[in-house]
Write a protein that holds these residues in place. Structure first.
Motif: not given
Length: 191
Positions: A165, A170, A178
Motif C-alpha cells: 500500500s 494496494d 497488504n
C-alpha cells in the motif's frame, strides 16, 4: 518493492561473517555483481481464507560492495524490472504489469539503495535502505544470511516483508494481503 529485499539482505549477509568463521570477512571484502544465473527473487502474497499467489522476477541487476574496515559503510544497489514478473498465470502477470499494480510502462524500474548494514550474528545482517517503486520512496529492512563464499562467488539468502500500500499497489486489499513476503537467493561474482 520486491527489489529492496534482495539487495539489502545479500549485502548484509556478506558483511556478517566473523573472523573466526570458515570465511573471514576480509576474504569477502570487495565488490560483487549480482548474477541472475545463480539468483532468484521470489515473493508471496496471501489471501483471506487461504491461498494467494507466488511470483518471481526474471530480470534484475545489482552490486554489493563489502567494506571489511567498516561493515556499516558497505553498500547494496539493486534494480528490478517489473515487466519481468511471472506467476505462471498470464492473466495475473498482465494485471501485475498494468497501472493497477506495478505500472511497468511508466515505472520500468524498482530500485533499492542501502543506507546501513548492521551485523546481527556470525553470518547474518540487517540491511536498511530506500526502496523506490512507482515514484514513491520509503525505508525498508531486509535480513541477509551468508550462505557461502568460494572462488570469487558469494551467496546470500535474503528475506523481508514490504507493505504494498505504501507504493500505491494496494488493489485487492483486504481480500489479498497488504504484506508481500520476499524470499531471495542472491549470488554475486567478484569483479
Amino acid at each position: 518493492m520486491h527489489a529492496r529485499i534482495l539487495g539489502f539482505a545479500a549485502f548484509a549477509a556478506c558483511l556478517a561473517v566473523p573472523a573466526a568463521a570458515a570465511v573471514a570477512l576480509n576474504d569477502a571484502a570487495g565488490s560483487y555483481t549480482i548474477s541472475p544465473a545463480g539468483s532468484s527473487i521470489r515473493f508471496t502474497i496471501g489471501k483471506a481464507g487461504g491461498g494467494g499467489f507466488d511470483g518471481a522476477f526474471a530480470r534484475f541487476k545489482g552490486t554489493i560492495r563489502i567494506d571489511n574496515g567498516d561493515v556499516g559503510r558497505s553498500k547494496v544497489d539493486l534494480t528490478i524490472y517489473p515487466e519481468s514478473v511471472g506467476t505462471g498465470q498470464s492473466r495475473i502477470d498482465a494485471f501485475l504489469r498494468s497501472d493497477a499494480v506495478f505500472d511497468a510502462a511508466n515505472s520500468p524500474e524498482i530500485q533499492f539503495r542501502s543506507t546501513s548494514v548492521t551485523r546481527t550474528g556470525d553470518t547474518s545482517a540487517l540491511v536498511t535502505g530506500r526502496l523506490t517503486a512507482r515514484g514513491k520512496t520509503f525505508a525498508e529492512k531486509f535480513t541477509a544470511e551468508l550462505n557461502g563464499l568460494k572462488g570469487g562467488t558469494i551467496k546470500f539468502h535474503v528475506t523481508g516483508k514490504v507493505l504494498r500500500s505504501r507504493y500505491g499497489m494496494d488493489v485487492g486489499t483486504p481480500l489479498y494481503s497488504n504484506v508481500v513476503d520476499f524470499d531471495m537467493t542472491l549470488t554475486g561474482k567478484r569483479g
